[in-house]
Design a protein around this motif. Structure first.
Motif, PDB file in Angstrom:
ATOM      1  N   TRP A 106      -5.424  19.659  33.538  1.00 21.67           N
ATOM      2  CA  TRP A 106      -5.099  18.564  34.446  1.00 21.67           C
ATOM      3  C   TRP A 106      -5.990  17.384  34.107  1.00 21.67           C
ATOM      4  O   TRP A 106      -7.190  17.540  33.865  1.00 21.67           O
ATOM      5  N   LEU A 107      -5.388  16.213  34.126  1.00 24.64           N
ATOM      6  CA  LEU A 107      -6.077  15.009  33.678  1.00 24.64           C
ATOM      7  C   LEU A 107      -5.930  13.895  34.699  1.00 24.64           C
ATOM      8  O   LEU A 107      -4.838  13.645  35.217  1.00 24.64           O
ATOM      9  N   VAL A 108      -7.044  13.225  34.971  1.00 24.57           N
ATOM     10  CA  VAL A 108      -7.032  11.967  35.707  1.00 24.57           C
ATOM     11  C   VAL A 108      -7.576  10.908  34.757  1.00 24.57           C
ATOM     12  O   VAL A 108      -8.756  10.957  34.373  1.00 24.57           O
ATOM     13  N   GLU A 109      -6.736   9.989  34.340  1.00 31.40           N
ATOM     14  CA  GLU A 109      -7.175   8.919  33.435  1.00 31.40           C
ATOM     15  C   GLU A 109      -7.923   7.846  34.227  1.00 31.40           C
ATOM     16  O   GLU A 109      -7.453   7.383  35.266  1.00 31.40           O
ATOM     17  N   GLU A 110      -9.058   7.456  33.697  1.00 31.84           N
ATOM     18  CA  GLU A 110      -9.846   6.379  34.300  1.00 31.84           C
ATOM     19  C   GLU A 110     -10.565   5.660  33.164  1.00 31.84           C
ATOM     20  O   GLU A 110     -11.596   6.112  32.664  1.00 31.84           O
ATOM     21  N   HIS A 111      -9.988   4.547  32.727  1.00 30.33           N
ATOM     22  CA  HIS A 111     -10.462   3.885  31.517  1.00 30.33           C
ATOM     23  C   HIS A 111     -11.429   2.737  31.781  1.00 30.33           C
ATOM     24  O   HIS A 111     -11.804   2.020  30.846  1.00 30.33           O
ATOM     25  N   SER A 112     -11.856   2.580  33.016  1.00 34.53           N
ATOM     26  CA  SER A 112     -12.741   1.448  33.320  1.00 34.53           C
ATOM     27  C   SER A 112     -14.149   1.650  32.770  1.00 34.53           C
ATOM     28  O   SER A 112     -14.868   0.679  32.521  1.00 34.53           O
ATOM     29  N   ILE A 113     -14.543   2.908  32.573  1.00 33.78           N
ATOM     30  CA  ILE A 113     -15.865   3.213  32.015  1.00 33.78           C
ATOM     31  C   ILE A 113     -15.659   4.132  30.815  1.00 33.78           C
ATOM     32  O   ILE A 113     -14.913   5.116  30.917  1.00 33.78           O
ATOM     33  N   PRO A 114     -16.290   3.879  29.681  1.00 31.75           N
ATOM     34  CA  PRO A 114     -16.071   4.695  28.473  1.00 31.75           C
ATOM     35  C   PRO A 114     -16.800   6.039  28.529  1.00 31.75           C
ATOM     36  O   PRO A 114     -17.737   6.310  27.781  1.00 31.75           O
ATOM     37  N   PHE A 115     -16.322   6.898  29.409  1.00 30.74           N
ATOM     38  CA  PHE A 115     -17.022   8.138  29.713  1.00 30.74           C
ATOM     39  C   PHE A 115     -15.995   9.157  30.197  1.00 30.74           C
ATOM     40  O   PHE A 115     -15.050   8.814  30.904  1.00 30.74           O
ATOM     41  N   THR A 116     -16.173  10.425  29.843  1.00 31.29           N
ATOM     42  CA  THR A 116     -15.250  11.482  30.263  1.00 31.29           C
ATOM     43  C   THR A 116     -16.038  12.687  30.760  1.00 31.29           C
ATOM     44  O   THR A 116     -17.061  13.064  30.174  1.00 31.29           O
ATOM     45  N   ALA A 117     -15.548  13.279  31.830  1.00 33.97           N
ATOM     46  CA  ALA A 117     -16.076  14.549  32.327  1.00 33.97           C
ATOM     47  C   ALA A 117     -15.042  15.627  32.038  1.00 33.97           C
ATOM     48  O   ALA A 117     -13.853  15.462  32.324  1.00 33.97           O
ATOM     49  N   LEU A 118     -15.506  16.735  31.479  1.00 31.54           N
ATOM     50  CA  LEU A 118     -14.638  17.861  31.134  1.00 31.54           C
ATOM     51  C   LEU A 118     -15.168  19.106  31.843  1.00 31.54           C
ATOM     52  O   LEU A 118     -16.372  19.388  31.810  1.00 31.54           O
ATOM     53  N   GLU A 119     -14.277  19.835  32.488  1.00 36.29           N
ATOM     54  CA  GLU A 119     -14.665  21.048  33.210  1.00 36.29           C
ATOM     55  C   GLU A 119     -13.772  22.195  32.744  1.00 36.29           C
ATOM     56  O   GLU A 119     -12.544  22.053  32.660  1.00 36.29           O
ATOM     57  N   ILE A 120     -14.387  23.331  32.449  1.00 38.78           N
ATOM     58  CA  ILE A 120     -13.657  24.518  31.985  1.00 38.78           C
ATOM     59  C   ILE A 120     -14.149  25.710  32.786  1.00 38.78           C
ATOM     60  O   ILE A 120     -15.355  25.877  32.991  1.00 38.78           O
ATOM     61  N   ARG A 121     -13.214  26.541  33.229  1.00 38.08           N
ATOM     62  CA  ARG A 121     -13.611  27.769  33.914  1.00 38.08           C
ATOM     63  C   ARG A 121     -12.786  28.939  33.408  1.00 38.08           C
ATOM     64  O   ARG A 121     -11.563  28.905  33.427  1.00 38.08           O
ATOM     65  N   TRP A 122     -13.484  29.991  32.963  1.00 44.43           N
ATOM     66  CA  TRP A 122     -12.839  31.227  32.553  1.00 44.43           C
ATOM     67  C   TRP A 122     -12.846  32.216  33.709  1.00 44.43           C
ATOM     68  O   TRP A 122     -13.880  32.413  34.365  1.00 44.43           O
TER      69      TRP A 122
END
Length: 456
Positions: free
Chosen positions: A49-65
């Motif tokens: 699932w993705l929420v695009e937010e291009h105002s700041i050049p930064f990404t948070a990624l979360e993974i759960r097994w």
């Protein structure tokens, strides 16, 4: 470095409260029309699932097994927890091989941040990186997840740290109470024992056990891994990133555990411990988010002993009688068991009175229900009090992963407040009558309580 343990050391009783992290985070998600969630499928078949937010050049990624420490094999309790603490202690092959110091320097040089955490129902990895360093950061993260080397010296060093934690926990009345409660509640399920393991089980673990634990948990099976990204990344870029990051993981892992047999019985258990305040945990059978009565029960719990000073228990135990600084209860909705539980600390001389007040209030709500004013106040709080808590890419990514893990639809946030507001006074009081069982409460007490006898 065992970063995954630090949060748990700060609040020993937070773990059961967050036994279902998605519950507390996702249910508090405010109605945010500006958050547009997209489902992305990678060329290799992974979904996120993705929420695009291009105002700041930064990404948070979360993974759960899925599975987490509950995938520990018999006699190997603590293996998954130890393995998780070793993911950044050594990885890669040949010229790309890194020890923990080299890995740490590389991550810092990219202004990235990775964290790894193991709990009863999952193994979580959080990553934060700048857009300009995305490729290099993903390569580093991939190396730790796909090519861990579990060096012998690191295994022994981290084992020693965990053994120290286990010994310290044996001196912590809060942790003792939590451990004793789990042992009496979950039968022979992995939930019944600490995720860190015991001195005996951890001492016996070796590098081969780390490899087995890693293979059992970390797979690219779309039914076992939940992924979310929030920030400066497009769906096409995310799809490529997912395959690059996780595409080389095995497709099958260890067998997931079945449901826990809830063995909690009514009564009082006392563990004598030299402390001025007795620690108490209590509980009864609960209900999960799939239950049609869950939302009324969730609001009911807020009224009885949720956050804030207006709950019934806080008023009766703290404000009117001065028996404690704080008292709370919560719905512990785990993947394989559901418990309604609470905790309080009280002076040894008055802990018997505290327990009686809890029993009496549990019975009073079951008998008389709650008022329309209490219901309205709880609804107002639950639908409007949390927005600031959920600001930030990382927090939203964790919420989205929790929603996926628990099987909620992608459009759930838009209707969440409507479901809260739809609960009627008649409905919540029916749930109180049918679901609260004061006669079935089990109290676990650690301290030197006066005037309190064990009841089994």
């Amino acid at each position: 470095m065992i970063r995954l343990t630090l949060r748990r050391r700060l609040a020993p009783l937070v773990a059961p409260i967050l036994a279902a992290p998605a519950l507390l985070l996702m249910l508090a998600l405010p109605l945010r029309a500006e958050v547009a969630i997209q489902e992305v499928t990678s060329p290799g078949g992974l979904t996120a699932w993705l929420v695009e937010e291009h105002s700041i050049p930064f990404t948070a990624l979360e993974i759960r097994w899925a599975g987490g420490t509950s995938l520990d094999l018999p006699g190997k309790r603590g293996a998954t927890y130890l393995m998780t603490g070793l993911l950044e202690e050594g990885s890669g092959e040949g010229e790309a091989a890194m020890d923990s110091r080299a890995f740490g320097r590389a991550v810092e040089g990219l202004a990235a941040h990775f964290s790894y955490d193991a709990h009863s129902d999952g193994l979580s990895v959080s990553a934060r990186f700048l857009t300009e360093n995305r490729d290099e950061a993903v390569d580093l993260l991939r190396q730790s997840l796909v090519e861990p080397t579990f060096p012998e010296d690191a295994v022994e060093r981290v084992k020693a740290q965990i053994l120290s934690i286990i010994r310290n926990d044996a001196k912590d009345p809060q942790k003792i109470a939590s451990t004793n409660f789990a042992a009496q509640t979950y039968g022979h399920h992995p939930y019944a024992s600490p995720i860190e393991g015991t001195e005996q089980s951890v001492t016996a673990l070796d590098r081969d056990d780390m490899i087995t634990a890693w293979r059992n948990v970390m797979v690219k099976d779309r039914n076992r891994v939940s992924i979310a990204a929030v920030g400066d990344i497009t769906p096409e870029e995310l799809g490529v990133l997912l395959d690059r990051l996780l595409g080389d993981l095995p497709t099958r892992g260890g067998a997931l555990p079945g449901p826990a047999e809830v063995t909690l019985t009514p009564g009082v258990s006392i563990t004598l411990f030299d402390t001025p305040q007795a620690q108490v945990i209590w509980g009864q059978q609960g209900l999960g988010m799939e239950d049609p009565d869950f939302f009324p029960a969730y609001i009911l719990n807020q009224i009885i002993g949720g956050s804030g000073f207006d709950s019934r228990l806080m008023q009766e135990v703290r404000e009117k009688r001065g028996l404690t600084y704080g008292i709370y209860c919560w719905l512990a909705d785990r993947d394989y068991a559901d418990i309604w539980m609470g905790s309080v600390a009280s002076d040894n001389r008055r802990v018997a009175e505290t327990i009686q007040v809890v029993r009496d209030e549990w019975a009073r709500v079951a008998r008389d229900g709650v008022t329309a004013e209490e219901l309205e106040q709880a609804k107002k709080y639950m639908t409007g009090a949390y927005p600031l808590r959920f600001d930030g890419n990382g927090t939203i990514a964790r919420i989205l992963v929790g929603m996926q893990h628990d099987g909620f639809p992608i459009d759930y946030p838009a209707g969440r407040n409507d479901r809260i507001n739809a609960v009627t006074l008649e409905e919540i009081n029916r749930v109180a009558r049918e679901r609260l069982h004061p006669e079935k409460l089990r109290f676990i007490v650690v301290g030197q309580p006066e005037g309190l006898d064990e009841v089994n």
